[in-house]
Design an enzyme around this catalytic site. Structure first.
Site, PDB file in Angstrom:
ATOM      1  N   ALA A  78       0.842  -1.203   0.000  1.00  0.00           N
ATOM      2  CA  ALA A  78       0.000   0.000   0.000  1.00  0.00           C
ATOM      3  C   ALA A  78       0.873   1.246   0.000  1.00  0.00           C
ATOM      4  CB  ALA A  78      -0.931   0.010   1.213  1.00  0.00           C
ATOM      5  N   ASP A  79       0.323   2.310  -0.545  1.00  0.00           N
ATOM      6  CA  ASP A  79       1.022   3.592  -0.490  1.00  0.00           C
ATOM      7  C   ASP A  79       0.002   4.709  -0.627  1.00  0.00           C
ATOM      8  OD1 ASP A  79       3.068   5.838  -1.130  1.00  0.00           O
ATOM      9  OD2 ASP A  79       4.296   4.076  -0.719  1.00  0.00           O
TER      10      ASP A  79
END
Length: 202
Positions: A78-79
């Protein structure tokens, strides 16, 4: 109700406390393994692309980096990317830069894009990105000084220098979009995918 995951391991390719807490609260038994991805290189390769594309590329890179070493697991990467007037902001390098970013956001509406990807069976199996619009209220210098002092090094944990689940809630006058996306993970979309593939109870 306890929601037991499948026998397949689930790994979070991140050191993010907020993401670990969200997944744990949702009943997922996960292992956190930081990805160690060169984010600057990924962003450089995505120069000129929009926030959604950049966030998704980072999420996929993190999931893949950890996934290749854990072939039997589903790996979540995730980012998050903050966009204001066409500029993409990185996580602040120090407290001074975090406070400078908050000063730029003061009284303005910005976009926060969170992306998530799942790697398994030698490839990225699924990915998505979601956008939230946040309006920061006009912040006085005195408030900014007090906020930055109270937050300390936690200012460095998020791209905007804020924690909506904590003191950061005082920064905003309006939020349009999903709460979990603000925290850094499109959780509802992720859980939907994990249910479809049998990684959590359906």
């Amino acid at each position: 109700m306890a929601l037991a995951p499948s026998k397949r391991r689930v790994i979070l390719a991140s050191a993010s406390r907020a993401r670990r807490d969200m997944l744990a609260a949702a009943g997922l038994a996960i292992t956190a393994v930081p990805a160690g991805v060169d984010e600057a290189a990924v962003k450089g390769a995505m120069a000129g692309q929009g926030a959604e594309a950049v966030a998704r590329a980072l999420a996929e890179a993190k999931a893949s980096a950890v996934g290749v070493a854990h072939g039997d697991a589903l790996v979540i990467g995730a980012d998050q990317v903050l966009s204001l007037d066409g500029r993409l902001y990185d996580k602040p390098r120090d407290r001074a830069e975090a406070c400078d970013h908050l000063e730029h956001l003061s009284g303005r509406r910005h976009a926060l894009v969170s992306a998530v990807a799942v790697y398994g069976d030698s490839a990225v199996q699924w990915a998505t990105a979601e956008r939230v619009a946040l309006t920061v209220r006009p912040l006085t210098p005195a408030f900014l000084d007090a906020y930055c002092a109270a937050m300390g090094d936690r200012l460095l944990d998020s791209v905007g220098g804020y924690e909506l689940e904590g003191l950061g809630v005082h920064l905003f006058e309006r939020i349009e979009g999903d709460y979990f996306t603000v925290l850094g993970l499109p959780l509802l979309a992720l859980l939907g995918y994990l249910r479809r593939v049998g990684a959590v109870a359906s």
